[in-house]
Design a protein around this motif. Structure first.
Motif, PDB file in Angstrom:
ATOM      1  N   LEU A   1     -74.193  52.571 -65.492  1.00 39.62           N
ATOM      2  CA  LEU A   1     -73.414  52.242 -66.684  1.00 39.62           C
ATOM      3  C   LEU A   1     -74.323  52.044 -67.882  1.00 39.62           C
ATOM      4  N   SER A   2     -73.777  52.295 -69.058  1.00 42.19           N
ATOM      5  CA  SER A   2     -74.558  52.015 -70.262  1.00 42.19           C
ATOM      6  C   SER A   2     -74.295  50.577 -70.690  1.00 42.19           C
ATOM      7  N   HIS A   3     -75.346  49.917 -71.140  1.00 46.48           N
ATOM      8  CA  HIS A   3     -75.257  48.502 -71.508  1.00 46.48           C
ATOM      9  C   HIS A   3     -75.931  48.274 -72.849  1.00 46.48           C
ATOM     10  N   SER A   4     -75.652  47.096 -73.387  1.00 45.15           N
ATOM     11  CA  SER A   4     -76.364  46.675 -74.586  1.00 45.15           C
ATOM     12  C   SER A   4     -77.793  46.299 -74.198  1.00 45.15           C
ATOM     13  N   ASN A   5     -78.647  46.166 -75.184  1.00 43.79           N
ATOM     14  CA  ASN A   5     -80.036  45.761 -74.922  1.00 43.79           C
ATOM     15  C   ASN A   5     -80.088  44.387 -74.273  1.00 43.79           C
ATOM     16  N   GLU A   6     -79.194  43.492 -74.682  1.00 43.53           N
ATOM     17  CA  GLU A   6     -79.166  42.142 -74.114  1.00 43.53           C
ATOM     18  C   GLU A   6     -78.799  42.170 -72.632  1.00 43.53           C
ATOM     19  N   THR A   7     -77.836  43.014 -72.284  1.00 43.61           N
ATOM     20  CA  THR A   7     -77.438  43.132 -70.880  1.00 43.61           C
ATOM     21  C   THR A   7     -78.556  43.747 -70.057  1.00 43.61           C
ATOM     22  N   ASP A   8     -79.198  44.763 -70.591  1.00 42.38           N
ATOM     23  CA  ASP A   8     -80.331  45.369 -69.882  1.00 42.38           C
ATOM     24  C   ASP A   8     -81.445  44.351 -69.661  1.00 42.38           C
ATOM     25  N   ALA A   9     -81.705  43.511 -70.665  1.00 40.26           N
ATOM     26  CA  ALA A   9     -82.742  42.478 -70.529  1.00 40.26           C
ATOM     27  C   ALA A   9     -82.355  41.458 -69.467  1.00 40.26           C
ATOM     28  N   ALA A  10     -81.086  41.048 -69.453  1.00 38.85           N
ATOM     29  CA  ALA A  10     -80.618  40.083 -68.438  1.00 38.85           C
ATOM     30  C   ALA A  10     -80.686  40.689 -67.041  1.00 38.85           C
ATOM     31  N   LEU A  11     -80.328  41.963 -66.925  1.00 36.15           N
ATOM     32  CA  LEU A  11     -80.385  42.656 -65.635  1.00 36.15           C
ATOM     33  C   LEU A  11     -81.821  42.780 -65.149  1.00 36.15           C
TER      34      LEU A  11
END
Length: 151
Positions: free
Chosen positions: A57-67
């Motif tokens: 899935l595509s995510h925001s930068n914040e979600t990618d950082a949290a992941l």
């Protein structure tokens, strides 16, 4: 899944683990099994690099950082401890001591925000309406200022 199953299992194990004693330990066995199953499911189904559902899935930068932060925490702390630990109790102790709650909550919050802003059509429609109203308001104020300048 994160808030409903994983965080609840983690809190249950933490509470019963702090109670101590042999009787608490026996009652804790089911909670520990639930926690280990939930952590395994989280990794295998959702966050594992290249194969997890969140990877596609595509995510925001914040979600990618949290992941990424959660992946690092799981890889460096939990898996390393699991490989070195002699007993399940040592693994549980290390999981309880980790800052797993914050990493899980952050990922959960970011995923919910991504869903609301990017997927949920009602939110997008409301946001678009808000932007249109702001733009219309700006245009109206510019028009009124131009009329004042003309006078």
């Amino acid at each position: 899944f994160i808030q409903r199953d994983l965080v609840v299992s983690l809190n249950t194990v933490r509470e019963s683990h702090n109670g101590g004693g042999e009787e608490a330990s026996q009652k804790n066995t089911k909670a520990i099994g639930d926690l280990m199953n939930a952590l395994s499911r989280l990794w295998e189904v959702f966050v594992a690099p290249d194969i997890g559902a969140l990877e596609s899935l595509s995510h925001s930068n914040e979600t990618d950082a949290a992941l990424d932060a959660l992946r690092i925490l799981i890889r460096q702390q939990i898996m390393t401890t699991y490989d070195k630990a002699k007993t399940l109790e040592e693994v549980i102790d290390s999981i309880i001591k980790l800052d797993l709650d914050d990493a899980l909550s952050r990922l959960s919050d970011e995923l919910l925000y991504d869903y609301a802003t990017n997927t949920l059509s009602k939110y997008r429609e409301d946001k678009m309406h808000e932007w249109m109203c702001i733009e219309s308001s700006k245009q109206a104020s510019l028009s009124s200022e131009e009329k004042k300048d003309d006078v």
